[in-house]
Write an enzyme that holds these catalytic residues in place. Structure first.
Site, PDB file in Angstrom:
ATOM      1  N   ASP A  29       0.841  -1.192   0.000  1.00  0.00           N
ATOM      2  CA  ASP A  29       0.000   0.000   0.000  1.00  0.00           C
ATOM      3  C   ASP A  29       0.880   1.247   0.000  1.00  0.00           C
ATOM      4  OD1 ASP A  29       0.609  -0.933   2.705  1.00  0.00           O
ATOM      5  OD2 ASP A  29      -0.539   0.789   3.413  1.00  0.00           O
ATOM      6  N   ASP A  89       9.056   3.254  -0.943  1.00  0.00           N
ATOM      7  CA  ASP A  89       8.229   2.976   0.227  1.00  0.00           C
ATOM      8  C   ASP A  89       6.912   2.321  -0.209  1.00  0.00           C
ATOM      9  OD1 ASP A  89       7.162   2.998   2.795  1.00  0.00           O
ATOM     10  OD2 ASP A  89       6.472   5.069   2.654  1.00  0.00           O
ATOM     11  N   GLU A  95      -0.120  -0.734   5.861  1.00  0.00           N
ATOM     12  CA  GLU A  95       0.945  -0.125   6.667  1.00  0.00           C
ATOM     13  C   GLU A  95       0.774   1.380   6.793  1.00  0.00           C
ATOM     14  OE1 GLU A  95       4.761   1.620   7.833  1.00  0.00           O
ATOM     15  OE2 GLU A  95       3.666   1.973   5.975  1.00  0.00           O
ATOM     16  N   GLU A  96       0.430   2.047   5.701  1.00  0.00           N
ATOM     17  CA  GLU A  96       0.403   3.503   5.709  1.00  0.00           C
ATOM     18  C   GLU A  96      -0.689   4.078   6.602  1.00  0.00           C
ATOM     19  OE1 GLU A  96       2.748   5.104   4.777  1.00  0.00           O
ATOM     20  OE2 GLU A  96       3.738   4.146   3.092  1.00  0.00           O
ATOM     21  N   HIS A 135       6.815   9.405   0.594  1.00  0.00           N
ATOM     22  CA  HIS A 135       5.680  10.308   0.774  1.00  0.00           C
ATOM     23  C   HIS A 135       5.877  11.661   0.087  1.00  0.00           C
ATOM     24  CE1 HIS A 135       4.099   8.156   4.669  1.00  0.00           C
ATOM     25  NE2 HIS A 135       4.541   7.307   3.740  1.00  0.00           N
TER      26      HIS A 135
END
Length: 466
Positions: free
Chosen positions: A86, A117, A151-152, A438
């Site tokens: 994700d 990421d 996870e995010e 991000h």
């Protein structure tokens, strides 16, 4: 170079092709259903990843479309590798140099949301396992590449599914932070201040703030915050010049003004690497006179507690320790109109600090403002001793490949390591690299991706011989 590392180099083009394929999966969680708890795109991405692993000759399992794993070995202790597919939203995709979900290779880099990421590291771990399998090295243990989809959000519901339905590894590493080894993760607090207003009267013709919107996730420093004004709007441009902040104006069909504050996005664990658009907008608002009076007064007082801080100093929560560094505070979201205001925070605090004391202080500030504090998440810090043989084995692999001293360090990030016993982060960002997670134009350097794969293969080979 031994056979293991020759295989890594031989397979690197194939690895890169798979990463391009994974970046093209638009794996932002949405539209959950009973069969796809994090959305159909993530279910499809997980199944595709597991399908690739099966084609490479691995045993795989999908657990309730929440988490899957790829397994190597049949006996001995189980070691985990914890990854996720994700990603956070790409924000304004027009701001990207290359489309965020295309996986464009340019200048020795692979650009795309999730490239560092955590899709790039996940693919690197898979091909490190593949190199170990193809090398014929004898295994005294088992390895599982555990691939999650949640996870995010910080909730790690996929790891709960794993823990309920599968074997817990003895130790794990997550390639979701930095090299050499991260053995300390700061505590994470996510919360909102909410306030409702009773007086929404606006005198006729008066400049009126109709509503505000900013941010997409608490764990992302926002690059855009928007305010909508109606009424007497002619003095707004001169006010902007006095404030000295980046604004973009658009006159709407109804004569009102849409005012955009532009910043630079950053991960919430490193908010000072960005420019927070919400704080920019609030700073601007303090310099003008507008209605409704109650909303205006509240936003001015909020700004006094926020300033342009990233360390929580104005909120009274700044602190630091020698194990994990200073507290960080990200103003991640705001929604406001004439009747209410909701503003959200992501706080990362040092491992030796009491999270409850941080929450008490933020609640005290909320009470001073006549607002309510709503606690969304409180995730305890993580600390693993560097003397653990597992940690020393990882450091040894890093030193062998890089010829550089390997030392433990801390992060403000949160990984799946908190969900598994005696687990640490291991890459994939190298010490001399910027953290691009991000951020707009997220990328992974292809030479670094290759080197990380070598490190993971070496670490697995050393663990296999313990």
């Amino acid at each position: 170079m031994n056979q293991l590392h020759k295989i890594v180099d031989t397979d690197f083009t194939e690895l890169t092709d798979l990463l391009i394929r994974t970046v093209k999966w638009r794996t932002v969680p949405n539209d959950a259903t009973s069969g796809s708890p994090f959305g159909g795109a993530l279910t499809a991405a997980l199944n595709d990843f597991l399908s690739v692993a099966r084609d490479l000759g691995f045993e795989t399992k999908n657990i309730n479309n929440s988490v899957g794993y790829v397994e190597l070995g049949t006996k001995g202790d189980l070691y985990g590798i914890l990854c996720h597919l994700d990603v956070v939203p790409a924000g304004n995709e027009a701001d990207w140099r290359y489309p965020p979900f295309e996986g464009v290779v340019a200048g020795g880099r692979l650009y795309g949301r999730g490239s560092i990421d955590d899709k790039g590291p996940a693919v690197a771990a898979l091909y490190a396992m593949n190199a170990l399998k193809k090398s014929g090295i004898g295994l005294n243990c088992r390895f599982r590449l555990i691939v999650g989809l949640d996870e995010e959000s910080g909730l790690s519901r996929c790891m709960e599914q794993y823990r309920l339905n599968a074997e817990i590894p003895k130790n794990s590493f997550s390639p979701d932070a930095s090299f050499p080894v991260v053995n300390a993760e700061k505590g994470i607090i996510r919360c909102y201040m909410e306030k409702h207003f009773s007086n929404i009267f606006v005198p006729e013709g008066r400049l009126c703030l109709d509503r505000i919107h900013g941010g997409t996730r608490l764990n992302v420093g926002p690059d855009l915050a928007t305010a909508f004004f109606c009424g007497e709007i002619e003095n707004l441009r001169s006010a902007q010049e006095l404030a000295g902040v980046r604004m973009k104006w658009a006159r709407m069909d109804n004569g009102c003004i849409e005012l955009d504050a532009h910043g630079l996005s950053a991960h919430a664990m490193e908010p000072k690497e960005g420019v927070n658009a919400i704080q920019q907008l609030l700073a601007f608002l303090t310099g003008i006179d507008y209605a409704p009076r109650e909303l205006s007064s509240y936003l001015t007082r909020i700004q006094q507690y926020l300033q342009m801080d990233t360390d929580g100093m104005s909120l009274g929560i700044a602190c630091v320790d020698s194990l994990s560094g200073e507290l960080t505070c990200n103003v991640g979201m705001i929604e406001a109109d004439k009747g209410s205001c909701k503003i959200g925070f992501d706080v990362r605090y040092p491992v030796t600090t009491s999270g409850d004391s941080i929450i008490r202080q933020i609640r005290h500030v909320a009470e001073q403002l006549g607002a309510e504090l709503v606690l969304d998440q409180h995730i305890a810090p993580l600390y693993v001793s560097e003397e653990l043989p597992f940690v020393q084995t990882l450091l040894g692999a890093y030193e062998y490949i890089t010829c550089e001293k390997g030392e433990v360090q801390s992060t403000g990030g949160g990984t799946y390591c908190r969900n598994m016993p005696d687990s640490v982060s291991f890459g994939a960002v190298f010490p001399d690299e910027d953290e691009m997670a991000h951020r707009v134009d997220e990328f992974i350097d292809l030479d670094s991706l290759r080197k990380a794969t070598h490190i993971y293969a070496e670490a697995l080979a050393r663990l296999a011989g313990l």
